[in-house]
Design a protein around this motif. Structure first.
Motif, PDB file in Angstrom:
ATOM      1  N   UNK A 166      12.525 -42.641   3.644  1.00 58.36           N
ATOM      2  CA  UNK A 166      12.394 -43.215   4.977  1.00 58.36           C
ATOM      3  C   UNK A 166      11.070 -42.813   5.619  1.00 58.36           C
ATOM      4  N   UNK A 167      10.745 -41.516   5.454  1.00 60.69           N
ATOM      5  CA  UNK A 167       9.453 -41.065   5.988  1.00 60.69           C
ATOM      6  C   UNK A 167       8.299 -41.778   5.294  1.00 60.69           C
ATOM      7  N   UNK A 168       8.473 -41.971   3.979  1.00 66.61           N
ATOM      8  CA  UNK A 168       7.426 -42.679   3.230  1.00 66.61           C
ATOM      9  C   UNK A 168       7.321 -44.125   3.685  1.00 66.61           C
ATOM     10  N   UNK A 169       8.513 -44.744   3.926  1.00 65.46           N
ATOM     11  CA  UNK A 169       8.486 -46.120   4.419  1.00 65.46           C
ATOM     12  C   UNK A 169       7.814 -46.197   5.786  1.00 65.46           C
ATOM     13  N   UNK A 170       8.193 -45.240   6.662  1.00 62.07           N
ATOM     14  CA  UNK A 170       7.551 -45.216   7.983  1.00 62.07           C
ATOM     15  C   UNK A 170       6.058 -44.988   7.856  1.00 62.07           C
ATOM     16  N   UNK A 171       5.725 -44.064   6.946  1.00 60.46           N
ATOM     17  CA  UNK A 171       4.310 -43.795   6.727  1.00 60.46           C
ATOM     18  C   UNK A 171       3.590 -45.040   6.207  1.00 60.46           C
ATOM     19  N   UNK A 172       4.255 -45.728   5.246  1.00 63.34           N
ATOM     20  CA  UNK A 172       3.660 -46.959   4.719  1.00 63.34           C
ATOM     21  C   UNK A 172       3.562 -48.027   5.798  1.00 63.34           C
ATOM     22  N   UNK A 173       4.632 -48.098   6.650  1.00 65.81           N
ATOM     23  CA  UNK A 173       4.595 -49.078   7.741  1.00 65.81           C
ATOM     24  C   UNK A 173       3.442 -48.768   8.705  1.00 65.81           C
ATOM     25  N   UNK A 174       3.310 -47.478   9.031  1.00 64.28           N
ATOM     26  CA  UNK A 174       2.201 -47.092   9.903  1.00 64.28           C
ATOM     27  C   UNK A 174       0.865 -47.367   9.234  1.00 64.28           C
ATOM     28  N   UNK A 175       0.840 -47.101   7.914  1.00 68.60           N
ATOM     29  CA  UNK A 175      -0.389 -47.372   7.175  1.00 68.60           C
ATOM     30  C   UNK A 175      -0.718 -48.859   7.195  1.00 68.60           C
ATOM     31  N   UNK A 176       0.348 -49.686   7.002  1.00 70.86           N
ATOM     32  CA  UNK A 176       0.128 -51.144   7.035  1.00 70.86           C
ATOM     33  C   UNK A 176      -0.328 -51.587   8.425  1.00 70.86           C
ATOM     34  N   UNK A 177       0.327 -51.014   9.461  1.00 72.15           N
ATOM     35  CA  UNK A 177      -0.089 -51.365  10.821  1.00 72.15           C
ATOM     36  C   UNK A 177      -1.542 -50.954  11.080  1.00 72.15           C
ATOM     37  N   UNK A 178      -1.870 -49.738  10.619  1.00 71.86           N
ATOM     38  CA  UNK A 178      -3.252 -49.277  10.802  1.00 71.86           C
ATOM     39  C   UNK A 178      -4.228 -50.174  10.041  1.00 71.86           C
ATOM     40  N   UNK A 179      -3.853 -50.529   8.807  1.00 73.07           N
ATOM     41  CA  UNK A 179      -4.718 -51.411   8.019  1.00 73.07           C
ATOM     42  C   UNK A 179      -4.827 -52.784   8.675  1.00 73.07           C
TER      43      UNK A 179
END
Length: 321
Positions: A166-179
């Motif tokens: 879940x943390x990884x998904x959130x991190x990936x989501x944040x990463x996608x949002x940042x990208x």
């Protein structure tokens, strides 16, 4: 161990049993023991062994293991790899807990954990181990206890993995949002840069067009100036003729008439024509004029001529205005 010690180890192996008890060992000769896979029974009791190396768990051929009366404070984490183990004696050590992998010893039928400072739950599952029956029950109950611990550990691991996912998904989501934000920012920057270049291009085009237009104007002005200069060189315009007035024309006619009369009078008085019949009236008129002059007629004539000339000048100035 040295070669002599290897030979001594051979001396301590009899059939499928390796008896290394009472050898004052502080370490287990794992490498040498691995050379005797037929030795399925290993006795390491009554030594000074504090811990087992991780490589000990590679001795998967062991069926019976005696580690009683040592100084063991812990067992290797991969002890569960000894899947062939059926008999395990850990009497009189310093163990408080067992590794979670202990639950994987599915073939374990006999276990002795007496005289160890076990933690409460493990001690309750182990029981007293005072006879053969209790040691068998100890093996069964400890395996059940360790399986429960293994399940708890697995559930905790699953929860931890799920949380990590879940943390990884959130991190990936944040990463996608940042990208995505970075892409949008780069897109805006590119659009702004493109708009800036377009404005610069339009300004350059407008400047070039203005320069070209100014150049054309200058060329047309030069052409016009050249044509005007050529026209001035080729044709010289005559000065404007003064406007003739009626009074001036009459004055000139009168003057011509007077000149003609004076000429005729001069011819009749000064030449041989004075005796001709044509000159008789002329001479008479001249004599009359002379007398008239003597009477002041010349003065009046001059005044009249002066008035006429003044009127002529005034009319000329009026017509010019």
């Amino acid at each position: 161990m040295s070669k002599n010690k290897v030979l001594n180890l051979k001396d301590k192996i009899s059939g499928n049993e390796a008896d290394l008890s009472l050898c004052n060992l502080s370490e287990v000769p794992v490498k040498e023991l691995a050379s005797f896979p037929k030795a399925t029974v290993l006795d390491l009791s009554c030594n000074n062994i504090i811990s087992l190396p991780p490589e000990f768990c590679n001795l998967t051929h062991l069926v019976k293991l005696d580690l009683s009366k040592n100084q063991l404070t812990c067992l290797p984490d991969d002890l569960g790899n000894l899947v062939s183990l059926q008999h395990l004696d850990l009497y009189n050590n310093k163990l408080m807990v067992l590794p979670v992998s202990f639950s994987q010893l599915r073939n374990l039928k006999w276990l002795d954990l007496k005289d160890n400072p076990l933690e409460t739950g493990l001690a309750k599952a182990a029981g007293d181990c005072l006879d053969e029956k209790q040691c068998k029950q100890c093996a069964t109950k400890v395996l059940q206890h360790m399986r429960a611990i293994q399940e708890d550990v697995d559930r905790a691991r699953e929860k931890r993995l799920l949380k990590e996912k879940e943390l990884e998904k959130k991190k990936e989501a944040k990463q996608r949002e940042r990208e995505a934000r970075e892409r949008e920012a780069r897109k805006r920057e590119k659009a702004e840069e493109k708009e800036r270049r377009r404005k610069e291009y339009n300004a350059q085009v407008a400047a070039l067009a203005a320069q070209e237009q100014q150049k054309k104007k200058n060329e047309e002005r030069k052409k016009k100036n050249g044509q005007a200069a050529g026209n001035k060189k080729v044709t010289v315009e005559p000065p404007p003729k003064p406007r003739r007035s009626l009074i001036g024309l009459m004055f000139k006619l009168l003057l011509l008439l007077m000149v003609g009369l004076v000429g005729v009078a001069a011819a009749c008085r000064l030449t041989d024509l004075q005796k001709e019949d044509v000159c008789v009236p002329v001479n008479a008129a001249v004599n009359g004029c002379f007398s008239w002059v003597q009477e002041g007629a010349v003065r009046r004539l001059l005044q009249d001529l002066s008035s006429a000339a003044k009127e002529l000048l005034e009319s000329t100035q009026t017509s010019k205005k």
